[in-house]
Design an enzyme around this catalytic site. Structure first.
Site, PDB file in Angstrom:
ATOM      1  N   ASN A   9       0.853  -1.189   0.000  1.00  0.00           N
ATOM      2  CA  ASN A   9       0.000   0.000   0.000  1.00  0.00           C
ATOM      3  C   ASN A   9       0.890   1.241   0.000  1.00  0.00           C
ATOM      4  O   ASN A   9       1.506   1.560   1.016  1.00  0.00           O
ATOM      5  CB  ASN A   9      -0.890  -0.037   1.261  1.00  0.00           C
ATOM      6  N   LYS A  11       0.012   4.298  -0.213  1.00  0.00           N
ATOM      7  CA  LYS A  11      -0.655   5.466   0.384  1.00  0.00           C
ATOM      8  C   LYS A  11      -0.466   6.693  -0.532  1.00  0.00           C
ATOM      9  O   LYS A  11      -0.461   6.547  -1.742  1.00  0.00           O
ATOM     10  CB  LYS A  11      -0.132   5.729   1.802  1.00  0.00           C
ATOM     11  N   GLU A 101      -6.700   4.235   7.907  1.00  0.00           N
ATOM     12  CA  GLU A 101      -6.598   5.681   7.634  1.00  0.00           C
ATOM     13  C   GLU A 101      -7.895   6.206   7.035  1.00  0.00           C
ATOM     14  O   GLU A 101      -8.265   7.357   7.246  1.00  0.00           O
ATOM     15  CB  GLU A 101      -5.381   5.947   6.736  1.00  0.00           C
ATOM     16  N   GLU A 171      -5.062  -5.265  10.573  1.00  0.00           N
ATOM     17  CA  GLU A 171      -4.098  -4.183  10.750  1.00  0.00           C
ATOM     18  C   GLU A 171      -4.416  -3.415  12.033  1.00  0.00           C
ATOM     19  O   GLU A 171      -5.238  -2.487  12.016  1.00  0.00           O
ATOM     20  CB  GLU A 171      -4.175  -3.227   9.558  1.00  0.00           C
ATOM     21  N   GLY A 177       2.479   2.200  10.581  1.00  0.00           N
ATOM     22  CA  GLY A 177       3.381   3.334  10.398  1.00  0.00           C
ATOM     23  C   GLY A 177       4.078   3.776  11.674  1.00  0.00           C
ATOM     24  O   GLY A 177       4.649   4.863  11.733  1.00  0.00           O
ATOM     25  N   SER A 215       3.627  -2.217  10.289  1.00  0.00           N
ATOM     26  CA  SER A 215       5.080  -2.169  10.467  1.00  0.00           C
ATOM     27  C   SER A 215       5.775  -3.481  10.117  1.00  0.00           C
ATOM     28  O   SER A 215       6.724  -3.895  10.794  1.00  0.00           O
ATOM     29  CB  SER A 215       5.430  -1.722  11.892  1.00  0.00           C
TER      30      SER A 215
HETATM   31  C1  PEP Z   1      -0.563  -0.015   5.823  1.00  0.00           C
HETATM   32  O1  PEP Z   1      -0.591   1.114   5.381  1.00  0.00           O
HETATM   33  O2  PEP Z   1      -1.477  -0.790   5.505  1.00  0.00           O
HETATM   34  C2  PEP Z   1       0.545  -0.399   6.701  1.00  0.00           C
HETATM   35  C3  PEP Z   1       0.491  -1.570   7.283  1.00  0.00           C
HETATM   36  O3  PEP Z   1       1.562   0.501   6.875  1.00  0.00           O
HETATM   37  P1  PEP Z   1       3.008   0.218   7.566  1.00  0.00           P
HETATM   38  O4  PEP Z   1       3.547  -1.062   6.980  1.00  0.00           O
HETATM   39  O5  PEP Z   1       3.842   1.405   7.185  1.00  0.00           O
HETATM   40  O6  PEP Z   1       2.784   0.101   9.020  1.00  0.00           O
END
Ligand code: PEP
Length: 258
Positions: A9, A11, A101, A171, A177, A215
């Site tokens: 992703n 973003k 988000e 998630e 993040g 993460s």
């Molecule tokens: C995400 O945006 O779905 C995500 C898991 O971000 P990150 O890996 O940066 O935590």
């Protein structure tokens, strides 16, 4: 050996030319048996405006592209929105719905997520339904209840024949993040619970993969991906560079699959 879903992703990152460059570099890296479509399923989720460039440069092999969101109406006065039919018409095969988000910054409720999910699946898109608890909910012992509410309200809108196009992504909001991933045991517990709810809702005919996101990076990937009910990773930050993205899958393979 299980097939690993490696979904990235991006973003609100990556200009069209950067997405194209990413695909060129990805193409150089993914030839050979390690990247057979029976071993790995890679999907990139660029921002809307970079999707055409990414699709044009998408390497051959087990790689596809999807949108990060889509609206539940087909057309009309919805300034700024992009319909699922539009997502499909440019050539995307996948879409994300319910990303934290979208839920927490843009205020999407379980009801909105359910409507998007239904529209996405009916548009023929493989749909990644994201779900997960906040830190406050986890610390209050409410994780399972929150996850159950999110999933059951969304499952009600899944047309039975489309369940096979559903992918789940656990998630935890506090892990996205932040550099703090869920422990493999905690991630496994929630992914197993999600798999059980999906089995109860859709039966064993639709094998619905459950991904973990939050993460994920090269150093924690092997432990997370080796867990029984974690079929892959939804990756944010580490998906922006080909090396860090592929290292997630390659480290798992090195550690557990030889
Ligand atoms: C995400 O945006 O779905 C995500 C898991 O971000 P990150 O890996 O940066 O935590």
């Amino acid at each position: 050996m299980k097939k690993i879903y490696l979904y990235g992703n991006w973003k609100m990152n990556m200009l069209p030319e950067e997405g194209e460059e990413f695909c060129r570099s990805l193409a150089d890296r993914i030839s050979g048996r390690l990247y057979g479509s029976d071993c790995v399923d890679i999907c990139l989720f660029p921002p809307f405006l970079a999707i055409p460039a990414v699709l044009k440069a998408l390497p051959a092999g087990p790689v596809s592209a999807g949108a990060q969101d889509g609206y539940f109406e087909d057309r009309g006065a919805f300034t700024g929105a992009v319909s699922m039919a539009m997502v499909r018409s440019v050539g995307c095969s996948h879409v994300l719905v319910g990303h934290s988000e979208r839920r927490h910054i843009f205020g999407e409720t379980n009801e909105v997520v359910a409507r998007k999910l239904e529209k996405a699946l009916n548009s023929g898109l493989k749909t990644v339904l994201c779900f997960g608890e906040t830190l406050e909910e986890r610390e209050g012992g409410k994780t399972i209840q929150v996850v159950q509410d999110q999933l059951l309200s969304a499952f009600q809108s899944v047309p039975e024949v489309r369940a096979r196009d559903l992918v789940l992504a656990y998630e935890p909001v506090w892990a996205i993040g932040t550099g703090k991933n869920a422990s493999p045991d905690d991630a496994q517990e929630v992914c197993a619970f999600a798999a059980k709810l999906a089995l109860e809702a859709f039966g064993s005919g639709s094998l619905i993969p459950v991904l973990y996101g939050g993460s994920v990076k090269d150093s924690n990937a092997a432990e997370l991906l080796s867990r029984q009910d974690i079929h892959g990773a939804l990756v944010g930050g580490a998906s922006l560079k080909v090396d860090s993205f592929l290292a997630i899958y390659e480290n798992y393979r090195k550690a557990f699959a030889g």
